[in-house]
Design an enzyme around this catalytic site. Structure first.
Site, PDB file in Angstrom:
ATOM      1  N   GLU A  36    -128.815   1.088 -59.348  1.00 15.65           N
ATOM      2  CA  GLU A  36    -129.969   0.827 -60.212  1.00 15.65           C
ATOM      3  C   GLU A  36    -131.213   1.082 -59.371  1.00 15.65           C
ATOM      4  O   GLU A  36    -131.329   0.543 -58.263  1.00 15.65           O
ATOM      5  CB  GLU A  36    -129.957  -0.631 -60.701  1.00 15.65           C
ATOM      6  CG  GLU A  36    -131.098  -0.860 -61.671  1.00 15.65           C
ATOM      7  CD  GLU A  36    -131.201  -2.289 -62.199  1.00 15.65           C
ATOM      8  OE1 GLU A  36    -130.340  -3.116 -61.882  1.00 15.65           O
ATOM      9  OE2 GLU A  36    -132.190  -2.533 -62.908  1.00 15.65           O
TER      10      GLU A  36
ATOM     11  N   ARG B 223    -116.820  -6.871 -52.188  1.00 15.29           N
ATOM     12  CA  ARG B 223    -118.197  -6.641 -51.814  1.00 15.29           C
ATOM     13  C   ARG B 223    -118.339  -6.811 -50.304  1.00 15.29           C
ATOM     14  O   ARG B 223    -117.655  -7.633 -49.719  1.00 15.29           O
ATOM     15  CB  ARG B 223    -119.014  -7.727 -52.509  1.00 15.29           C
ATOM     16  CG  ARG B 223    -120.371  -7.353 -52.919  1.00 15.29           C
ATOM     17  CD  ARG B 223    -121.028  -8.524 -53.634  1.00 15.29           C
ATOM     18  NE  ARG B 223    -122.451  -8.350 -53.522  1.00 15.29           N
ATOM     19  CZ  ARG B 223    -123.158  -7.552 -54.319  1.00 15.29           C
ATOM     20  NH1 ARG B 223    -122.570  -6.927 -55.305  1.00 15.29           N
ATOM     21  NH2 ARG B 223    -124.454  -7.403 -54.137  1.00 15.29           N
TER      22      ARG B 223
ATOM     23  N   LYS C 225    -130.541  -6.447 -53.177  1.00 15.36           N
ATOM     24  CA  LYS C 225    -131.876  -5.865 -53.306  1.00 15.36           C
ATOM     25  C   LYS C 225    -132.914  -6.906 -53.680  1.00 15.36           C
ATOM     26  O   LYS C 225    -134.073  -6.821 -53.269  1.00 15.36           O
ATOM     27  CB  LYS C 225    -131.848  -4.760 -54.370  1.00 15.36           C
ATOM     28  CG  LYS C 225    -131.207  -3.487 -53.860  1.00 15.36           C
ATOM     29  CD  LYS C 225    -131.142  -2.437 -54.944  1.00 15.36           C
ATOM     30  CE  LYS C 225    -130.012  -2.715 -55.877  1.00 15.36           C
ATOM     31  NZ  LYS C 225    -129.843  -1.715 -56.924  1.00 15.36           N
TER      32      LYS C 225
HETATM   33  P1  ATP Z   1    -127.870  -5.776 -55.358  1.00 19.12           P
HETATM   34  O1  ATP Z   1    -127.384  -7.173 -55.468  1.00 19.12           O
HETATM   35  O2  ATP Z   1    -128.127  -5.373 -53.950  1.00 19.12           O
HETATM   36  O3  ATP Z   1    -128.998  -5.459 -56.259  1.00 19.12           O
HETATM   37  P2  ATP Z   1    -126.289  -4.380 -57.173  1.00 19.12           P
HETATM   38  O4  ATP Z   1    -124.825  -4.455 -57.365  1.00 19.12           O
HETATM   39  O5  ATP Z   1    -127.123  -4.970 -58.244  1.00 19.12           O
HETATM   40  O6  ATP Z   1    -126.612  -4.937 -55.763  1.00 19.12           O
HETATM   41  P3  ATP Z   1    -126.500  -1.630 -57.797  1.00 19.12           P
HETATM   42  O7  ATP Z   1    -127.602  -0.689 -57.545  1.00 19.12           O
HETATM   43  O8  ATP Z   1    -126.247  -2.036 -59.194  1.00 19.12           O
HETATM   44  O9  ATP Z   1    -126.788  -2.926 -56.941  1.00 19.12           O
HETATM   45  O10 ATP Z   1    -125.179  -1.177 -57.084  1.00 19.12           O
HETATM   46  C1  ATP Z   1    -124.651   0.129 -57.100  1.00 19.12           C
HETATM   47  C2  ATP Z   1    -123.213   0.033 -56.671  1.00 19.12           C
HETATM   48  O11 ATP Z   1    -123.113  -0.538 -55.377  1.00 19.12           O
HETATM   49  C3  ATP Z   1    -122.390  -0.843 -57.587  1.00 19.12           C
HETATM   50  O12 ATP Z   1    -121.198  -0.163 -57.870  1.00 19.12           O
HETATM   51  C4  ATP Z   1    -122.132  -2.082 -56.801  1.00 19.12           C
HETATM   52  O13 ATP Z   1    -120.864  -2.601 -57.123  1.00 19.12           O
HETATM   53  C5  ATP Z   1    -122.177  -1.585 -55.364  1.00 19.12           C
HETATM   54  N1  ATP Z   1    -122.599  -2.611 -54.408  1.00 19.12           N
HETATM   55  C6  ATP Z   1    -123.759  -3.288 -54.375  1.00 19.12           C
HETATM   56  N2  ATP Z   1    -123.793  -4.169 -53.374  1.00 19.12           N
HETATM   57  C7  ATP Z   1    -122.612  -4.040 -52.707  1.00 19.12           C
HETATM   58  C8  ATP Z   1    -122.025  -4.674 -51.562  1.00 19.12           C
HETATM   59  N3  ATP Z   1    -122.663  -5.623 -50.889  1.00 19.12           N
HETATM   60  N4  ATP Z   1    -120.790  -4.267 -51.187  1.00 19.12           N
HETATM   61  C9  ATP Z   1    -120.145  -3.314 -51.843  1.00 19.12           C
HETATM   62  N5  ATP Z   1    -120.637  -2.675 -52.921  1.00 19.12           N
HETATM   63  C10 ATP Z   1    -121.856  -3.031 -53.364  1.00 19.12           C
HETATM   64 MG    MG Z   2    -126.873  -4.201 -60.234  1.00 23.33          MG
END
Ligand code: ATP
Ligand code: MG
Length: 564
Positions: free
Chosen positions: A31, A264, A274
């Protein structure tokens, strides 16, 4: 130990063997509401490497359906970081916001099947009606939720209201479109989840054409299906959403993408979300998303990490299907392994003290030869000027040596790296302040290259630079951004900001480097001998970020698995 990918590749292989899929197509779906962090390195590594392993493709898709927080600057940063990591999505760059019309049509289709309805409850009422898991303390079953009074609207009324939601007739938050599933479902996610909400926000890409925005759980499976994604790989928090993922695919009658979850990545001494990283930036605790202390890809890059080191780390941490926290020392261990192979060895003095060689002729310069990288003969040698006045580290001289101190002190000899053996003859004091301003010594011409005569025991080698030739530089030394292993565990009434390490940055502006550093290229790893790995920063006249120290703390705690 199963390594990253083994567990998922087993699933994919089984799907190919059973004929469930005949090809492999994955996607990495960030995102654009922040910069990528090392957790995303894990996700993108899995997405891109699974596609590669099975001769398939991996799309880059921006999952941009939240108008409030998304922005083009994040899209650009994400693309730049993924390219640097070495991923190639060719022309397969997609945006969920380009699918709004398609998603709308599928929502209409689900309404027409009688499986979605417009609800007039507020978002707060919806969650009240939904109930909470194990409502009574210790209850093992989840009490059922309550149906909304609007649940049994006719298809015609739902279609009319949904069309008017789109047309912008209703205020924000006044209505939602919900899937009609089961308000008694043991999985709360399945209790009539919201598909669309009204938001009169400008979207960075779609502009103001839309007054309704799809929810992630509705949008994601259908976007996967639209792109013909076979394996939708995501982190473990989506596991309980998987039945809903499958429900939308079934109800919309689209390509049956399969969701598979992996653990994760969490890491000590940092936060990997983020949302939290944005706070560090907004509140000024760091200089930006690419501050060298940040766990973002851009921060790691600026700190001196290499894509190879990051990939090596990701591929060695397990992906057992449970979330766990990896010790940051293991990331540093992977980094050292990589830098040791590629770093150019140089000498720099960070906290300088003058060393005067009394029997060296004033103005005379000798050119010594130094090895650039003992791990790589192809890196060659370079010239090092040697002269009467040198800079050495202040701590390599002691007026009165503490126990087991083998460096310079009056009467003791030490080796100058690539140069001569020096015997310390004394030191100079500033008459006003009493501070020691220079050490003095004599060199032995017979010891060129550092070979000590048979009758002499020299137990230490110190680094130096020629004062007349050295280039002034700034060294930026970093410690962990957080003072505790688990920053999210904050003291009562405080949040993770309270755990910030107030000493995470130290700037040494009076440092000196050997002449070859004047032309240091960005992203060229250096080992400042005896001090650590450094890389030039893009800001400042000649500033170097300390990437990591030389001493390996992982070896000490090894035996401990990186995950588990
Ligand atoms: P954040 O909490 O940092 O905003 P998010 O999951 O909302 O993380 P996205 O941009 O939606 O961020 O994530 C893109 C991809 O990265 C998704 O498939 C998510 O599952 C994966 N992802 C995000 N954080 C992690 C992590 N700490 N370990 C493994 N995969 C991750
Ligand atoms: Mg997300």
């Amino acid at each position: 130990m199963k390594t990253t990918g083994d567990f998922i590749s087993d699933c994919i292989r089984a799907d190919l063997q059973s004929g469930r899929f005949t090809r492999v197509h994955t996607r990495f779906p960030p995102e654009p509401n922040g910069w990528l962090h090392i957790g995303h390195c894990k996700a993108s590594f899995i997405d891109f490497s699974m596609a590669e392993q099975f001769g398939g493709k991996c799309n880059l898709r921006f999952d941009d359906t939240n108008p409030e927080k998304e922005d083009y600057s994040y899209v650009e940063a994400i693309k730049q970081d993924l390219r640097w990591m070495g991923y190639d999505w060719e022309d397969r760059e997609y945006y969920a916001s380009d699918y709004y019309e398609y998603l709308y049509d599928l929502a209409v289709k689900i309404i027409q099947k009688g499986n979605a309805y417009v609800d007039d409850l507020s978002e707060r009422e919806i969650s009240e009606y939904r109930g909470t898991a194990g409502a009574d303390k210790g209850a093992s079953i989840t009490p059922p939720g309550r149906n909304s009074p609007w649940r049994d609207r006719s298809v015609a009324e739902n279609l009319d209201l949904f069309g008017r939601m789109r047309a912008g007739e209703f205020p924000d938050g006044s209505r939602t479109l919900r899937a009609k599933i089961d308000m008694a479902h043991p999985n709360l996610v399945m209790r009539d989840p919201v598909m669309y909400r009204i938001r009169r926000e400008n979207h960075y890409r779609a502009g103001n054409r839309w007054r309704i925005y799809p929810m992630y759980d509705f949008q994601h499976p259908l976007s996967d299906a639209k792109e013909g994604i076979t394996h939708s790989l995501c982190s473990l928090e989506y596991e309980i959403h998987r039945p809903l993922y499958e429900w939308f695919i079934r109800e919309a009658e689209v390509f049956p993408s399969r969701q598979i979850e992996f653990a994760r990545l969490n890491m000590t001494r940092t936060v990997l979300s983020k949302r939290w990283l944005l706070r560090l930036v907004q509140e000024g605790h760091v200089s930006g998303w690419d501050d060298p202390r940040m766990p973002t890809i851009a921060g790691l890059r600026r700190r001196g990490y290499t894509p190879e080191a990051i990939r090596s780390f990701i591929s060695q941490i397990g992906i057992a299907k449970n979330d766990s926290t990896v010790d940051i020392a293991f990331l540093e261990y992977c980094l050292r392994q990589d830098l040791n192979k590629r770093a150019l060895r140089v000498m720099a003095v960070l906290r300088p003290l003058k060393l005067i060689i009394e029997n060296w002729e004033d103005g005379a310069v000798e050119i010594l030869e130094a090895v650039n990288n003992p791990e790589d003969a192809a890196a060659g040698t370079r010239e090092l000027p040697f002269s009467r006045e040198l800079w050495i580290e202040a701590e390599d001289f002691a007026e009165t040596p503490p126990p087991k101190y083998y460096r310079l002190y009056p009467g003791n000899a030490a080796r100058l790296r690539y140069g001569y053996i020096i015997t310390c003859t004394g030191f100079d004091r500033d008459p006003h302040t009493g501070r020691i301003v220079a050490a003095r010594g004599v060199y032995d011409p017979a010891t060129k290259g550092g070979n000590a005569p048979a009758n002499m025991k020299v137990r230490s080698t110190i680094h130096w630079v020629s004062a007349a030739h050295a280039v002034p530089l700034e060294a930026r030394l970093y410690e962990y951004l957080f003072a505790v292993d688990r920053p999210m565990e904050a003291p009562d009434g405080k949040d993770f900001i309270a755990n910030l390490n107030p000493h995470s940055l130290e700037i040494l502006s009076g440092a000196w480097g050997e002449p070859s550093l004047a032309n240091a290229a960005l992203e060229q790893p250096y080992q400042f001998e005896r001090l650590g790995y450094f890389v030039r920063d893009r800001d400042g006249a000649l500033a170097f970020n300390k990437t990591v120290g030389l001493r390996d703390t992982w070896a000490k705690i090894a035996g401990k698995q990186p995950e588990g």
